[in-house]
Enzyme design. Sequence first.
Site, PDB file in Angstrom:
ATOM      1  N   ARG A 137      -9.237  18.745 -17.317  1.00  0.00           N
ATOM      2  CA  ARG A 137      -8.433  19.056 -18.510  1.00  0.00           C
ATOM      3  C   ARG A 137      -9.187  20.006 -19.423  1.00  0.00           C
ATOM      4  O   ARG A 137      -8.611  20.903 -20.036  1.00  0.00           O
ATOM      5  CB  ARG A 137      -8.156  17.774 -19.303  1.00  0.00           C
ATOM      6  CG  ARG A 137      -6.999  16.983 -18.784  1.00  0.00           C
ATOM      7  CD  ARG A 137      -6.599  15.900 -19.791  1.00  0.00           C
ATOM      8  NE  ARG A 137      -5.834  14.877 -19.117  1.00  0.00           N
ATOM      9  CZ  ARG A 137      -4.556  14.992 -18.755  1.00  0.00           C
ATOM     10  NH1 ARG A 137      -3.877  16.085 -19.019  1.00  0.00           N
ATOM     11  NH2 ARG A 137      -3.945  14.010 -18.126  1.00  0.00           N
ATOM     12  N   MET A 143       4.328  19.670 -20.802  1.00  0.00           N
ATOM     13  CA  MET A 143       4.152  18.296 -20.338  1.00  0.00           C
ATOM     14  C   MET A 143       2.722  17.976 -19.908  1.00  0.00           C
ATOM     15  O   MET A 143       2.509  17.152 -19.027  1.00  0.00           O
ATOM     16  CB  MET A 143       5.150  17.998 -19.208  1.00  0.00           C
ATOM     17  CG  MET A 143       6.603  18.212 -19.592  1.00  0.00           C
ATOM     18  SD  MET A 143       7.132  17.371 -21.105  1.00  0.00           S
ATOM     19  CE  MET A 143       7.414  15.735 -20.481  1.00  0.00           C
ATOM     20  N   HIS A 148       9.506  16.180 -29.784  1.00  0.00           N
ATOM     21  CA  HIS A 148       9.516  14.970 -28.966  1.00  0.00           C
ATOM     22  C   HIS A 148      10.942  14.404 -28.974  1.00  0.00           C
ATOM     23  O   HIS A 148      11.559  14.299 -30.039  1.00  0.00           O
ATOM     24  CB  HIS A 148       8.533  13.954 -29.542  1.00  0.00           C
ATOM     25  CG  HIS A 148       8.489  12.689 -28.752  1.00  0.00           C
ATOM     26  ND1 HIS A 148       7.855  12.600 -27.525  1.00  0.00           N
ATOM     27  CD2 HIS A 148       9.038  11.462 -28.988  1.00  0.00           C
ATOM     28  CE1 HIS A 148       8.013  11.375 -27.052  1.00  0.00           C
ATOM     29  NE2 HIS A 148       8.722  10.672 -27.913  1.00  0.00           N
ATOM     30  N   THR A 175      -1.584  16.026 -33.573  1.00  0.00           N
ATOM     31  CA  THR A 175      -2.913  15.488 -33.861  1.00  0.00           C
ATOM     32  C   THR A 175      -3.384  14.773 -32.599  1.00  0.00           C
ATOM     33  O   THR A 175      -2.660  14.721 -31.605  1.00  0.00           O
ATOM     34  CB  THR A 175      -2.868  14.504 -35.051  1.00  0.00           C
ATOM     35  OG1 THR A 175      -1.900  13.484 -34.744  1.00  0.00           O
ATOM     36  CG2 THR A 175      -2.476  15.198 -36.342  1.00  0.00           C
ATOM     37  N   GLU A 195      17.839  18.819 -30.736  1.00  0.00           N
ATOM     38  CA  GLU A 195      16.537  19.505 -30.692  1.00  0.00           C
ATOM     39  C   GLU A 195      16.709  20.991 -30.985  1.00  0.00           C
ATOM     40  O   GLU A 195      15.923  21.593 -31.714  1.00  0.00           O
ATOM     41  CB  GLU A 195      15.891  19.334 -29.307  1.00  0.00           C
ATOM     42  CG  GLU A 195      15.493  17.913 -28.994  1.00  0.00           C
ATOM     43  CD  GLU A 195      14.759  17.811 -27.655  1.00  0.00           C
ATOM     44  OE1 GLU A 195      13.962  18.695 -27.335  1.00  0.00           O
ATOM     45  OE2 GLU A 195      14.995  16.823 -26.940  1.00  0.00           O
TER      46      GLU A 195
HETATM   47  C1  GAR Z   1      12.798  18.427 -24.456  1.00  0.00           C
HETATM   48  O1  GAR Z   1      13.717  17.378 -24.458  1.00  0.00           O
HETATM   49  C2  GAR Z   1      11.556  18.048 -25.239  1.00  0.00           C
HETATM   50  O2  GAR Z   1      11.834  17.252 -26.356  1.00  0.00           O
HETATM   51  C3  GAR Z   1      10.785  17.274 -24.204  1.00  0.00           C
HETATM   52  O3  GAR Z   1      10.975  17.973 -23.009  1.00  0.00           O
HETATM   53  C4  GAR Z   1      12.227  18.638 -23.058  1.00  0.00           C
HETATM   54  C5  GAR Z   1      11.991  20.096 -22.771  1.00  0.00           C
HETATM   55  O4  GAR Z   1      13.188  20.793 -22.659  1.00  0.00           O
HETATM   56  N1  GAR Z   1       9.410  17.182 -24.550  1.00  0.00           N
HETATM   57  C6  GAR Z   1       8.648  16.139 -24.269  1.00  0.00           C
HETATM   58  O5  GAR Z   1       9.060  15.161 -23.685  1.00  0.00           O
HETATM   59  C7  GAR Z   1       7.209  16.261 -24.727  1.00  0.00           C
HETATM   60  N2  GAR Z   1       6.527  15.050 -24.505  1.00  0.00           N
HETATM   61  P1  GAR Z   1      13.206  22.372 -22.683  1.00  0.00           P
HETATM   62  O6  GAR Z   1      12.164  22.823 -21.656  1.00  0.00           O
HETATM   63  O7  GAR Z   1      14.566  22.738 -22.245  1.00  0.00           O
HETATM   64  O8  GAR Z   1      12.873  22.831 -24.066  1.00  0.00           O
END
Ligand code: GAR
Length: 209
Positions: free
Chosen positions: A65, A90, A109, A141, A174
């Site tokens: 990482r 991710m 999130h 954070t 979102e």
């Molecule tokens: C979204 O729902 C976002 O909130 C989530 O992944 C998806 C990405 O969609 N993020 C997480 O779960 C972060 N832990 P997108 O690639 O279409 O924006």
Amino acid sequence: MPSIVTLISGRGSNFEAIVKIAQKEQWQVTFAGVIANHSEAKGLDFARSQGIPAFIVEHREHPSRESFDAALIEKIDALGADLVVLAGFMRILTPAFIRHFEGRLINIHPALLPAFPGLHTHQRALEAGVSEHGATVHFVTEGVDEGPIICQASVPVLVGDDEKSLSARVLAAEHQIYPRAVKWFLDGRLRIDGNQVQLQPPESQLIKL
Ligand code: GAR
């Protein structure tokens, strides 16, 4: 002009929503680049279609990482980022990465934090039987999904919802709040105060949809 670097792992629909609103509202901002951690991330195609530089920093090519995050830092710094936007990225980021971009690193999130941090948020919300679910934009954070909250959108959980219908409703939410939060940041309206974010001038940071 301030510049944004976006990190994605997949579809990139949040990134797309931000770019489209920025174009429509003629924000004074440069999308300096999009970085994905693997080449199959669909969002790279949208970036290329808009002339936004698209890069792959392949996490599988790094032994740790720390080494992956060091490569990311180098790339982001080379692009010059006033704001780093995690949009469906991710990978868990190391403390060194988070400290490097402290105060200019934000994430979305798919839950109403502090409820349902981590993965499988929609399934867990359905199992818990909550009547409201949603999404949160927050500063990043070191605690996973724990940083100061910039903006949230809540949506109802409806009778008969399954993971697919609920996730679609949350995703639409979102797409409303992420561009809004980014604009607040660019306009210098956000002040981090402990684990809270003050919005100046004040405006609701929780949107009910
Ligand atoms: C979204 O729902 C976002 O909130 C989530 O992944 C998806 C990405 O969609 N993020 C997480 O779960 C972060 N832990 P997108 O690639 O279409 O924006």
